[in-house]
Design a protein around this motif. Structure first.
Motif, PDB file in Angstrom:
ATOM      1  N   ARG A  12      32.902 -27.414  -5.840  1.00  0.00           N
ATOM      2  CA  ARG A  12      33.847 -28.408  -6.341  1.00  0.00           C
ATOM      3  C   ARG A  12      33.934 -29.572  -5.339  1.00  0.00           C
ATOM      4  O   ARG A  12      34.284 -29.372  -4.169  1.00  0.00           O
ATOM      5  N   TYR A  13      33.588 -30.767  -5.811  1.00  0.00           N
ATOM      6  CA  TYR A  13      33.792 -31.993  -5.037  1.00  0.00           C
ATOM      7  C   TYR A  13      35.137 -32.564  -5.470  1.00  0.00           C
ATOM      8  O   TYR A  13      35.264 -33.114  -6.566  1.00  0.00           O
ATOM      9  N   THR A  14      36.142 -32.418  -4.622  1.00  0.00           N
ATOM     10  CA  THR A  14      37.495 -32.830  -5.002  1.00  0.00           C
ATOM     11  C   THR A  14      37.878 -34.146  -4.314  1.00  0.00           C
ATOM     12  O   THR A  14      37.322 -34.521  -3.280  1.00  0.00           O
ATOM     13  N   GLY A  15      38.856 -34.826  -4.892  1.00  0.00           N
ATOM     14  CA  GLY A  15      39.334 -36.083  -4.329  1.00  0.00           C
ATOM     15  C   GLY A  15      38.306 -37.185  -4.370  1.00  0.00           C
ATOM     16  O   GLY A  15      38.204 -37.993  -3.429  1.00  0.00           O
ATOM     17  N   LEU A  16      37.537 -37.266  -5.465  1.00  0.00           N
ATOM     18  CA  LEU A  16      36.551 -38.337  -5.604  1.00  0.00           C
ATOM     19  C   LEU A  16      37.240 -39.702  -5.547  1.00  0.00           C
ATOM     20  O   LEU A  16      38.307 -39.894  -6.108  1.00  0.00           O
ATOM     21  N   GLY A  17      36.598 -40.639  -4.870  1.00  0.00           N
ATOM     22  CA  GLY A  17      37.174 -41.965  -4.731  1.00  0.00           C
ATOM     23  C   GLY A  17      37.704 -42.259  -3.344  1.00  0.00           C
ATOM     24  O   GLY A  17      38.267 -43.332  -3.095  1.00  0.00           O
ATOM     25  N   ASP A  18      37.514 -41.331  -2.391  1.00  0.00           N
ATOM     26  CA  ASP A  18      38.000 -41.528  -1.023  1.00  0.00           C
ATOM     27  C   ASP A  18      36.962 -42.334  -0.231  1.00  0.00           C
ATOM     28  O   ASP A  18      36.285 -41.821   0.662  1.00  0.00           O
ATOM     29  N   VAL A  19      36.830 -43.608  -0.541  1.00  0.00           N
ATOM     30  CA  VAL A  19      35.806 -44.440   0.092  1.00  0.00           C
ATOM     31  C   VAL A  19      36.171 -44.807   1.528  1.00  0.00           C
ATOM     32  O   VAL A  19      35.306 -45.199   2.321  1.00  0.00           O
ATOM     33  N   ALA A  20      37.429 -44.677   1.905  1.00  0.00           N
ATOM     34  CA  ALA A  20      37.847 -45.081   3.251  1.00  0.00           C
ATOM     35  C   ALA A  20      37.324 -44.138   4.324  1.00  0.00           C
ATOM     36  O   ALA A  20      36.932 -44.567   5.403  1.00  0.00           O
ATOM     37  N   THR A  21      37.321 -42.826   4.052  1.00  0.00           N
ATOM     38  CA  THR A  21      36.921 -41.851   5.079  1.00  0.00           C
ATOM     39  C   THR A  21      35.743 -40.996   4.671  1.00  0.00           C
ATOM     40  O   THR A  21      35.258 -40.197   5.476  1.00  0.00           O
ATOM     41  N   SER A  22      35.248 -41.119   3.440  1.00  0.00           N
ATOM     42  CA  SER A  22      34.172 -40.242   2.984  1.00  0.00           C
ATOM     43  C   SER A  22      32.874 -41.004   2.743  1.00  0.00           C
ATOM     44  O   SER A  22      31.958 -40.941   3.560  1.00  0.00           O
TER      45      SER A  22
END
Length: 410
Positions: free
Chosen positions: A288-298
């Motif tokens: 499971r890839y959760t919290g998609l959209g975390d461009v700031a730290t991922s």
């Protein structure tokens, strides 16, 4: 005279550890072979893959049964059952001599620790417990190698990726039960949880029946897991793969679009049963890839995904020793990528087999064949294409790969 005696005494004190029992072992695996791929992708033009035709290539073990490697293992007896241990293991390409694992000198393993009757504690770059205990039930470990992994090894069953900065405890086996725990330190100032990981796994070996279950969770996986090699691009790049371009094919299209995930969660169970010369196995994993959209730290999120992307895989395999020197195996698996970003996801069906002829305890010849068929829409937002692990994806929904190779251990 007195000065000479002092010098002799000091030298004797410094050399006293040499009398403890210690050993260092040099070891390795060399794996090379030919791959023939039916259906390869050349580039992505106007949003659609363009075919490059069939391909014949000499590849090293990273695309075969085993990754080529050499390593050093050491142990020193400290007394009272306590031992100091270390492992340094380098991966490299047989066809070019280049370092594997993104250019890391000891990219496969690098750890030091203590071993005792109460368990083993190690620190460094290591494999996670889920891989140690659950992965051996897969066909990839048993007889089929990297091309049998699920969707570019999305569940890491063939150790494509390791964990840096990790602390690992392995308990002694007790009545057939073994267990491991690992914690990987994130190392980011002001944010203890960023880039950290932890994993737990337990297994049972009760004669003909074996079982294993494990769990792995990783924060900011694009950086801490997929980007843990020296060639990692950090937050600014996509370490999971590539969506492709007009001059290059896609890479890992089943999950390359999920680089912005805040967390990677993996749960898996496996079991096998041996009857005579035959062993049947089953394995199930949930990623499971959760919290998609975390461009700031991922990482990048070009398709604007949010929420969670789930990938489920089930595999059945069977291997049989016709003689002590001839092993044959077959497998089948189904990988399902759930709906995300407004589309219904994709499915990948794999069928394959392998045959091994053991010339000696150290040397074997092998042949592998794998077929994959894809349906649906993959993580790049395009019609899913077949993409057998380790090979350039196909430009169509189907792909076939054949490999013949030789392995030597030392």
């Amino acid at each position: 005279m007195r000065r000479r005696l002092v010098v002799i005494a000091v030298l004797g004190a410094l050399s006293s550890p040499a009398f403890s029992q210690s050993s260092v072992t040099l070891y390795g695996i060399l794996d090379a072979g030919l791959n023939y791929t039916v259906g390869s992708q050349k580039a992505i033009v106007n949003g659609r893959p363009v075919g490059a035709g069939n391909q014949l290539a000499l590849n090293d073990g990273a695309f075969g049964m085993f990754g080529s490697r050499w390593g050093l293992k050491g142990t020193e007896d400290l007394g009272s059952g306590l031992k100091a241990i270390f492992t340094l293991e380098n991966g490299f390409s047989m066809s070019s001599g280049a370092f594997a694992q993104g250019g890391a000198e000891f990219g496969r393993q690098a750890f030091v620790g203590l071993d005792s009757p109460y368990g083993r504690l190690t620190l460094g770059r290591q494999y996670d417990p889920h891989l140690d205990i659950v992965a051996p039930f897969s066909a990839a470990w048993q007889f089929a190698g990297y091309i049998a992994t699920h969707a570019a090894d999305v569940d890491n069953l063939l150790s494509t990726r390791r964990l840096n900065n990790s602390i690992k405890y392995t308990m002694p086996k007790f009545h057939g039960v073994n267990a491991e725990a690992l914690y990987s330190v994130g190392g980011v100032a002001g944010s203890v949880s960023r880039n950290q990981a932890w994993s737990l796994a337990v297994g049972y070996d009760g004669g003909p029946f074996q079982f294993g279950a494990g769990y792995l969770t990783i924060n900011n996986p694009n950086v801490s897991f997929y980007g843990a090699n020296p060639n990692g691009t950090g937050v600014t790049g996509n370490n999971l793969g590539s969506l492709g371009s007009a001059t290059s094919p896609a890479n890992n299209p089943a999950y390359a679009g999920f680089a912005s995930a805040n967390r990677y969660n993996l749960a898996g169970v496996g079991a096998s049963y041996t009857y005579g010369s035959a062993t049947a196995g089953v394995i199930y994993t949930n990623v499971r890839y959760t919290g998609l959209g975390d461009v700031a730290t991922s990482g990048p999120n070009p398709l604007g995904y949010s929420g969670t992307a789930a990938i489920n895989t089930v595999e059945l395999n069977l291997r049989y020793f016709f003689t002590p020197t001839i092993l044959v195996g077959v497998m089948g698996s189904l990988t399902r990528v759930g709906s995300v970003g407004g589309h219904d996801g994709a499915s990948y069906r794999q069928f394959g087999g392998g045959a091994h002829y053991f010339l000696s305890k150290a040397t074997e010849l092998y042949a592998l064949v794998m077929y994959e068929h894809a349906t649906g829409v993959d993580s790049t937002g395009r019609a899913a294409v077949a993409a057998i692990s380790g090979l350039t994806p196909s430009s169509t929904s189907s792909q076939t790969a054949v490999r013949v190779g030789i392995v030597h251990r030392f």
